[in-house]
Design an enzyme around this catalytic site. Structure first.
Site, PDB file in Angstrom:
ATOM      1  N   GLU A   5      29.414   0.259   4.505  1.00 38.28           N
ATOM      2  CA  GLU A   5      28.002   0.182   4.796  1.00 38.28           C
ATOM      3  C   GLU A   5      27.539   0.394   6.377  1.00 38.28           C
ATOM      4  OE1 GLU A   5      26.289  -2.939   2.489  1.00 38.28           O
ATOM      5  OE2 GLU A   5      26.956  -1.917   0.564  1.00 38.28           O
ATOM      6  N   TYR A  29      20.426  -6.257  -7.072  1.00 37.87           N
ATOM      7  CA  TYR A  29      19.320  -6.324  -5.623  1.00 37.87           C
ATOM      8  C   TYR A  29      18.188  -5.584  -6.062  1.00 37.87           C
ATOM      9  CZ  TYR A  29      23.154  -8.328  -2.763  1.00 37.87           C
ATOM     10  OH  TYR A  29      24.007  -9.201  -2.465  1.00 37.87           O
TER      11      TYR A  29
HETATM   12  C1  GCB Z   1      27.909  -4.988  -0.176  1.00 35.38           C
HETATM   13  C2  GCB Z   1      28.761  -5.414   1.035  1.00 35.38           C
HETATM   14  C3  GCB Z   1      29.508  -6.723   0.663  1.00 35.38           C
HETATM   15  C4  GCB Z   1      28.679  -7.902   0.102  1.00 35.38           C
HETATM   16  C5  GCB Z   1      27.965  -7.316  -1.013  1.00 35.38           C
HETATM   17  C6  GCB Z   1      26.800  -8.328  -1.616  1.00 35.38           C
HETATM   18  O1  GCB Z   1      27.306  -4.087  -0.122  1.00 35.38           O
HETATM   19  O2  GCB Z   1      29.607  -4.451   1.234  1.00 35.38           O
HETATM   20  O3  GCB Z   1      30.361  -7.076   1.763  1.00 35.38           O
HETATM   21  O4  GCB Z   1      29.153  -9.136  -0.077  1.00 35.38           O
HETATM   22  O5  GCB Z   1      27.137  -6.046  -0.750  1.00 35.38           O
HETATM   23  O6  GCB Z   1      27.252  -9.137  -2.563  1.00 35.38           O
HETATM   24  O7  GCB Z   1      25.670  -8.281  -1.226  1.00 35.38           O
END
Ligand code: GCB
Length: 720
Positions: A355, A415
């Site tokens: 990311e 999310y």
């Molecule tokens: C992501 C990241 C990771 C996070 C995860 C989250 O996209 O790559 O490191 O821990 O989301 O749980 O939000």
């Protein structure tokens, strides 16, 4: 002869402002993070000091210190002489200390995990522990010896080439040493060469994933007696846009989990015991792949993956935010990762970054990826490079074409957005880019096992919603065998100092197992039912949801057997045929014993009918969140948080109100909020969602209940 002395005992640790204390390694000064919300998350420079006698050395022998993990940067001094500076908290490095030795020696290692602008990671959703958190060894070698210093090299590298019919393997062995010649031995055949040898094996025993992870061992020996050996596997890997991952010429979809290395109470200072325990749990769930996120893990763990046949995605912590000053560090961490891990047959790809574009693209970022990609190809022509992209990355971004194969981190249904958007995203992308090899590198939902719900909803942190989420996602990945790999985020809860949500501070709770590894959440058994073919079992969900207010409750059973029969208070209720998930409706009148039976297996829970929902089961109901509003708060002739983002952004007054909210959310948390402002794809998707749904998914810590009330009141002042 080579001698390795364990240097884990008897160190003096000193941290500014605290008295010196004796410690043994592994050690981190952030061990309690994740339990106290990060209050104890000190980042800075601390020193480890150890006194030792001069080791016995033959003339011209060398003494080399080996550090298996010093987070994040380390300066090594012996008897006041500064000998090494190392940047990168996850790889092995070695330091030749011979010339600084006296009879009595003082070794001092200054270790620093403070913030800076060049050593990755600096910004990510996990705790950046500081310390000498793996082992330290003193290695003495004769004058003629295998190379130790360059990038923490093992001194021996094995590359295998397997014929198309899988019947003949050429095993190429390369060694690095300062002698004239070397004896290389495989299967009792010894070849004496300058440094490279080739062996041809007919009908080799293949390394065949979890079914048969066969390992060979090759040994190299110099006339001085210095010797190194390594295990390796013979296998052919392939990646196809439509068939997914191919192992030894058969489609072999990689389905598994990600792992962070840390553990409650220990932080990252774990031992072989914890590695083994993690591996047992990953094997129990039946995964055939693990993404070792977001950095180089301990050699012991890659060894376990070799032994048990798990295919590994290995990566460096080039994550979240590109730093212009960090290029050299990405290259050195990658050089070390590949050099140190090259021989592991379990590793099937090198991850360049995670990311990385969420804060925007830049020339330097793209250039950095090109260099990294070239470096990987130069050091290893046998494995592809990959990247984990955030869902909001532009699908035509030039970044996507840099790595050999791709992968997406999608969190629809957690999310933001709906569960079905995971399916549509993958299908649309696959259709638009039929030649790209596509993986699903992250998906998950947080769950605190204290929280339960008869009506699970995204954002409620219940164990029940985590099940709903993963049932959908399991189906999604089962229906798409062309996904070369899928990895649940995450196998274990882990420390994330920046978080304070879902009833636990300092933790990301997307694990299928808790941070202490003591509790398997219900969703663990969903995957076990789908993936574990060896251990028949039946599991009833909701054992922690004992008090139930509903007259008829849903009881879900996960099993790799069929049919499943449910008994209530000893009486048979129903029998269901099916696969993985078996759902029953159970009328409640008082306290009931519910038992599920399948084949020889059984599981039992107890539930009670209660008159009202037990508020202990709800995170949101503890505060006023679930009851933010009365209907009186909504005048339908005016705007409100129930309007979609698209509607709200069309009116200048409401757009200004929402804009201010986004700015605040950006300041407090969330890559989603941060990238939303400049991301057309994301904005398009958010336009269809109500502001209320977005706020719920962002969480209370981003937009507290009082702020939501004020926001709604402000919107209600604007007439439609
Ligand atoms: C992501 C990241 C990771 C996070 C995860 C989250 O996209 O790559 O490191 O821990 O989301 O749980 O939000």
């Amino acid at each position: 002869m080579r001698k390795i002395t364990d240097f884990t005992g008897s160190w003096l640790f000193s941290k500014p402002g605290e008295p010196q204390k004796s410690v043994n390694l592994p050690h981190t000064w952030n061990a309690s993070d994740g339990q106290d919300g990060g209050n104890d998350y000190w980042r800075g420079t601390a020193t480890y000091t150890k006194v030792f006698h001069r080791p016995e050395l033959e003339p011209d022998s060398r003494a080399v210190l080996e550090f298996l993990g010093a987070a994040m940067t380390a300066d090594v001094t012996v008897n006041g002489v500064h000998l090494a500076h190392h940047e990168g908290g996850y790889s092995t490095f070695r330091v030749d200390i011979t010339d600084a030795l006296r009879d009595e020696n003082t070794l001092c290692v200054a270790v620093d995990n403070s913030e800076n602008d060049r050593v990755y990671p600096q910004k990510a959703d996990f705790t950046f522990y500081g310390g000498l958190y793996r082992g330290v060894n003193l290695i003495t070698v004769p004058a003629e010896h295998f190379e130790l210093l360059r990038d923490g090299t093992p001194g021996i590298f094995v590359t295998t080439e397997l014929s198309d019919d899988l019947k003949t393997a050429v095993v190429k062995v390369e060694t690095q040493h300062n002698g004239d010649e070397v004896d290389i031995t495989l299967n009792c055949v010894t070849i004496t060469v300058k440094s490279h040898a080739e062996f041809t094996l007919e009908n080799p025993h293949l390394w065949n994933g979890v079914d048969d992870p066969y390992l060979y061992t090759v040994t190299a020996r110099l006339a001085s007696g210095d010797e190194v050996s390594t295990r390796f596997g013979i296998r052919k890997i392939g990646f196809d846009p439509n068939l997914g991952f191919i192992l030894n010429k058969r489609p072999y979809p990689l389905r598994g989990v990600s792992r962070h290395q840390d553990r409650e109470g220990l932080g990252n200072a774990i031992t072989v015991r914890e590695h083994r325990e993690d591996m047992e749990l990953i094997r129990e769930i039946g995964a055939n792949t693990v993404r070792l996120a977001h950095y180089q893990h301990a050699q012991e763990f890659y060894d376990l993956c070799d032994e048990y046949g798990l295919c590994v995605w290995a990566e460096i912590p080039y994550i979240t935010q590109h730093m212009d000053a960090g290029r050299e560090n990405t290259l050195s961490q990658m050089r070390e990762l590949i050099t140190q891990c090259y021989n592991h047959p379990s590793i099937v790809c090198w991850g360049l970054s995670n990311e990385i574009a969420v804060h925007g693209m830049s020339e330097d970022l793209t250039e950095n990826h090109r260099l990294l990609n070239d470096l990987c190809h130069k050091l290893d022509s046998t494995r592809p490079t990959t990247m984990a992209h955030a869902f909001m990355l532009d699908k035509d971004s030039p970044l996507i074409d840099i790595a050999d194969i791709g992968s997406w981190n999608l969190y629809f249904g957690w999310y933001l957005g709906e569960l079905s958007q995971n399916d549509s995203f993958l299908d649309e992308y696959h259709a638009a880019h039929p030649d790209r090899v596509i993986g699903f590198s992250e998906y998950g939902a947080d769950a605190n096992p204290r929280f339960q719900s008869p009506k699970p909803e995204s954002g409620d942190y219940t164990e029940s919603y985590q099940c709903v989420y993963h049932e959908h996602l399991l189906k999604c990945i089962e229906e798409r065998p062309w996904l070369w790999a899928t990895h649940v985020w995450n196998m274990f809860d882990f420390a994330a100092d920046g978080r304070d949500e879902g009833g636990k501070a300092g933790q990301n709770q997307k694990g299928l197992v808790t941070f202490d590894r003591k509790l398997k959440k219900d969703a663990f058994y969903l995957y076990k039912a789908a993936w574990n073919k060896h251990e028949p079992f039946v599991h009833i969900c909701g054992s922690r949801y004992a008090d139930r207010a509903e007259a008829v409750t849903e009881v879900k059973v996960y099993s790799n057997l069929t049919p499943v029969t449910l008994f209530v208070d000893g009486k048979e209720l129903d029998t269901k045929d099916g696969k993985t998930v078996f759902t029953f409706k159970v009328p409640l009148t008082g306290e009931h014993s519910i038992e599920a039976k399948a084949g020889e297996c059984a599981d039992r829970i107890t539930v009670r009918k209660v008159s009202e929902f037990n508020p202990d089961y709800s995170f949101s109901r503890k505060g006023p969140v679930a009851n933010w509003f009365d209907e009186a708060d909504f005048d339908s002739s005016c705007y409100s948080i129930r309007d979609t983002m698209g509607t709200l952004m069309q009116n200048p007054s409401t757009a200004a109100i929402v804009g201010a909210l986004m700015a605040k959310a950006t300041a407090s948390r969330g890559e989603v909020a941060k990238s939303a402002s400049g991301n057309a794809n994301l904005q398009k998707m958010m336009a269809g969602m109500s502001l209320q749904a977005l706020i719920r998914q962002a969480g209370e810590n981003v937009v507290p209940p009082e702020a939501v009330r004020q926001l709604n009141a402000a919107l209600q002042k604007v007439k439609k």
